[in-house]
Enzyme design. Structure first.
Site, mmCIF file in Angstrom:
data_model
loop_
_atom_site.group_PDB
_atom_site.id
_atom_site.type_symbol
_atom_site.label_atom_id
_atom_site.label_comp_id
_atom_site.label_asym_id
_atom_site.label_seq_id
_atom_site.Cartn_x
_atom_site.Cartn_y
_atom_site.Cartn_z
ATOM 1 N N TRP A 170 11.159 17.155 -5.237
ATOM 2 C CA TRP A 170 11.135 16.457 -6.528
ATOM 3 C C TRP A 170 10.011 17.077 -7.361
ATOM 4 O O TRP A 170 8.885 17.219 -6.876
ATOM 5 C CB TRP A 170 10.877 14.952 -6.362
ATOM 6 N N GLU A 213 15.902 15.691 -5.613
ATOM 7 C CA GLU A 213 15.853 14.373 -6.264
ATOM 8 C C GLU A 213 15.842 14.506 -7.782
ATOM 9 O O GLU A 213 15.068 15.273 -8.343
ATOM 10 C CB GLU A 213 14.576 13.645 -5.792
ATOM 11 N N LYS A 248 15.652 12.826 -11.815
ATOM 12 C CA LYS A 248 14.886 11.790 -12.504
ATOM 13 C C LYS A 248 15.233 11.781 -13.985
ATOM 14 O O LYS A 248 15.531 12.819 -14.561
ATOM 15 C CB LYS A 248 13.391 12.032 -12.310
ATOM 16 N N ASP A 256 17.184 8.334 -6.267
ATOM 17 C CA ASP A 256 16.145 7.298 -6.216
ATOM 18 C C ASP A 256 16.601 6.243 -7.220
ATOM 19 O O ASP A 256 16.835 6.570 -8.389
ATOM 20 C CB ASP A 256 14.807 7.935 -6.618
ATOM 21 N N HIS A 279 15.377 5.985 -10.818
ATOM 22 C CA HIS A 279 15.427 7.183 -11.659
ATOM 23 C C HIS A 279 16.609 7.278 -12.606
ATOM 24 O O HIS A 279 17.041 8.362 -12.971
ATOM 25 C CB HIS A 279 15.381 8.429 -10.779
ATOM 26 N N HIS A 335 16.312 7.309 -2.046
ATOM 27 C CA HIS A 335 14.995 6.693 -2.080
ATOM 28 C C HIS A 335 15.245 5.266 -2.538
ATOM 29 O O HIS A 335 15.685 5.047 -3.667
ATOM 30 C CB HIS A 335 14.078 7.387 -3.100
ATOM 31 N N ASP A 383 10.628 3.061 -14.041
ATOM 32 C CA ASP A 383 10.528 3.530 -12.652
ATOM 33 C C ASP A 383 9.206 3.054 -12.058
ATOM 34 O O ASP A 383 8.331 3.840 -11.723
ATOM 35 C CB ASP A 383 10.617 5.064 -12.657
ATOM 36 N N ASP A 407 8.413 1.476 -9.301
ATOM 37 C CA ASP A 407 8.209 1.525 -7.855
ATOM 38 C C ASP A 407 7.622 0.253 -7.279
ATOM 39 O O ASP A 407 6.686 0.285 -6.495
ATOM 40 C CB ASP A 407 7.363 2.757 -7.481
ATOM 41 N N ASP A 410 10.687 4.370 -1.039
ATOM 42 C CA ASP A 410 9.771 5.045 -1.961
ATOM 43 C C ASP A 410 9.269 4.056 -3.003
ATOM 44 O O ASP A 410 9.940 3.814 -4.007
ATOM 45 C CB ASP A 410 10.475 6.230 -2.645
HETATM 46 C C1 RNT Z 1 8.794 10.150 -8.300
HETATM 47 C C2 RNT Z 1 9.747 10.300 -7.172
HETATM 48 C C3 RNT Z 1 9.161 10.851 -5.916
HETATM 49 C C4 RNT Z 1 7.816 10.275 -5.599
HETATM 50 C C5 RNT Z 1 7.283 10.672 -4.238
HETATM 51 C C6 RNT Z 1 5.836 10.358 -4.107
HETATM 52 O O1 RNT Z 1 9.318 9.473 -9.365
HETATM 53 O O2 RNT Z 1 10.370 9.091 -6.920
HETATM 54 O O3 RNT Z 1 10.059 10.689 -4.884
HETATM 55 O O4 RNT Z 1 7.812 8.887 -5.696
HETATM 56 O O5 RNT Z 1 7.572 11.965 -3.977
HETATM 57 ZN ZN ZN Z 2 11.633 8.974 -5.186
#
Ligand code: RNT
Ligand code: ZN
Length: 413
Positions: free
Chosen positions: A181, A222, A224, A255, A258, A282, A290, A292, A322
């Site tokens: 990523w 990945e 985004k 993810d 994303h 993820h 995003d 998290d 994640d």
């Molecule tokens: C970032 C991505 C990625 C990170 C990690 C730390 O938006 O989700 O996967 O969260 O690599």
């Molecule tokens: Zn991620």
């Protein structure tokens, strides 16, 4: 009759075998991200977190040494049932005796302590090159940088990480998922959207030109949609990463933080399964962006799990967590989030999948809705409690973590 036995009968009446569900659940591996324990800081750089991602909060007790992080992972893992894998980032390299290696010079030996940690616990390791929080991120760019020295530096990092991933797979005997990523993007409207993407493509080609054993290392990519400070353009967009993955024969990673807030990963899984032998996830929780947040047992997490289970894709989907919350006890964040992924999987395993699918195929949407809603009030908690008991972990992880906080975490500087 125990509560479990009583509930088992209720599920039986719905045509669901709880024993089969529990046996399936105990073998599902969740790749647990190490970075919840220290707010995505790592050990190899004094730079603060960059790349358009952010942790907020300053709850006491953050791990700041490998020993502390390992102890915290142990604590968290002791409270998480089922099979776990350790998901590491390259920035967690451990240097000894004053030695240092920059990202482009990382070697397997810089992860030997982690390898031992994983082996001692019979776990596999997944890996991530770290394309952020480093002075060589130039103007927010890494693999897509127009500066050739910068781009090459990060290509080298990717290549080294591929070698480290293969080392992990060889040493543990368990395949390693290596996820790429990059944060690359622009805050404001670009003049040229194509050149950075062409350079990213070329960089990925250069990394993947390194020979590696594809049965041992699964490279994932990945996507985004945007990052903080990178709101207008992301080089590794969904279209880019999907097209690249397909063309290069690597594995796409989604993810669920994303995408635009009304886009759902649960709806995307089947499309990717139609075209890929393996896919990767993820699992996170975005709140308006995003962000998290810790994964909850919410509708979307359940729906994601349902998509994996209903399509018999448990051996085709790499499931990783994640998220990073610094505003609450970090160990509790770990345990709550990973348990919720497992709860969502159990929930899906306890649904009469074949019957529901048949109702859809036969156009009986009235009964399908009836059944879907009825299943929501079945005694799920009793089956989950049975799982915890069989796994020898307690339902009450809060008090256990509180004790650890008082004994260990509060004493950290
Ligand atoms: C970032 C991505 C990625 C990170 C990690 C730390 O938006 O989700 O996967 O969260 O690599
Ligand atoms: Zn991620």
């Amino acid at each position: 009759m125990t509560r479990y036995e009583y509930s088992q009968k209720m599920y039986e009446a719905m045509g669901v075998d709880t024993e089969k569900a529990l046996n399936t659940l105990k073998d599902i591996t969740i790749s647990v991200h190490c970075w919840q324990g220290d707010d995505v800081v790592g050990f190899d750089s004094k730079e603060s977190l960059s790349g358009g991602i952010q942790t907020t909060g300053n709850y006491p007790g953050k791990a700041s040494t490998p020993e502390e992080l390992m102890a915290d992972i142990d604590k968290a893992f002791s409270l998480i049932p089922g099979k776990k894998k350790l998901n590491l980032h390259a920035c967690y390299a451990i240097f000894e005796n004053g030695e240092f290696a920059d990202r482009d010079a990382l070697e397997p030996k810089h992860f030997d302590k982690w390898l031992k940690f994983a082996k001692d616990r019979d776990m596999g390791i997944d890996f991530n090159p770290t394309f952020f929080s480093h002075p060589m991120v130039k103007d927010g760019l890494t693999l897509s940088s127009p500066d050739e020295a910068t781009r090459k530096f990060w290509v080298k990092h990717g290549i080294q990480c591929l070698k480290i991933s293969e080392y992990f797979a060889n040493e543990t005997g368990i395949p390693c998922v290596m996820n790429i990523w990059i944060p690359d993007g622009y805050k404001d409207i670009p003049a040229d959207r194509l050149s950075p993407r062409m350079r990213f493509k070329k960089s990925l080609d250069e990394i993947l030109a390194t020979p590696y054993d594809k049965s041992k290392v699964y490279v994932t990519l990945e996507s985004k949609v945007f990052g903080i400070g990178l709101e207008s353009y992301t080089v590794g967009s969904a279209e880019f990463t999907l097209s690249y993955s397909t063309k290069a024969g690597i594995t796409p990673l989604m993810d669920n933080g994303h995408y635009h807030p009304t886009e759902l990963v649960s709806d995307k899984i089947s499309s990717l399964l139609a075209f890929n032998e393996k896919i990767a996830l993820h699992v996170t929780r975005g709140v308006r962006w995003d962000s998290d947040h810790v994964v909850l047992l919410d509708d979307e997490t359940k729906e994601i799990a349902k998509e994996i289970v209903f399509h018999n894709a448990l051996n085709r989907v790499f499931i990783a967590t994640d998220y990073f919350d610094a505003s609450i006890n970090r160990i509790s964040a770990w345990v709550t989030g990973v348990r919720n992924v497992q709860k969502a999987l159990l929930n899906a395993l306890l649904l009469p999948a074949e019957k529901m699918k048949a109702l859809q195929e036969n156009g009986d949407f009235t009964q399908l809705m009836y059944l879907q809603e009825e299943c929501k009030t079945l005694p799920f908690g009793d089956i989950w409690a049975e799982f915890l008991m069989r796994e020898n972990v307690s339902g009450d992880y809060y008090n256990e973590i509180k004790k650890y906080e008082e004994k260990v975490l509060v004493n950290r500087k």
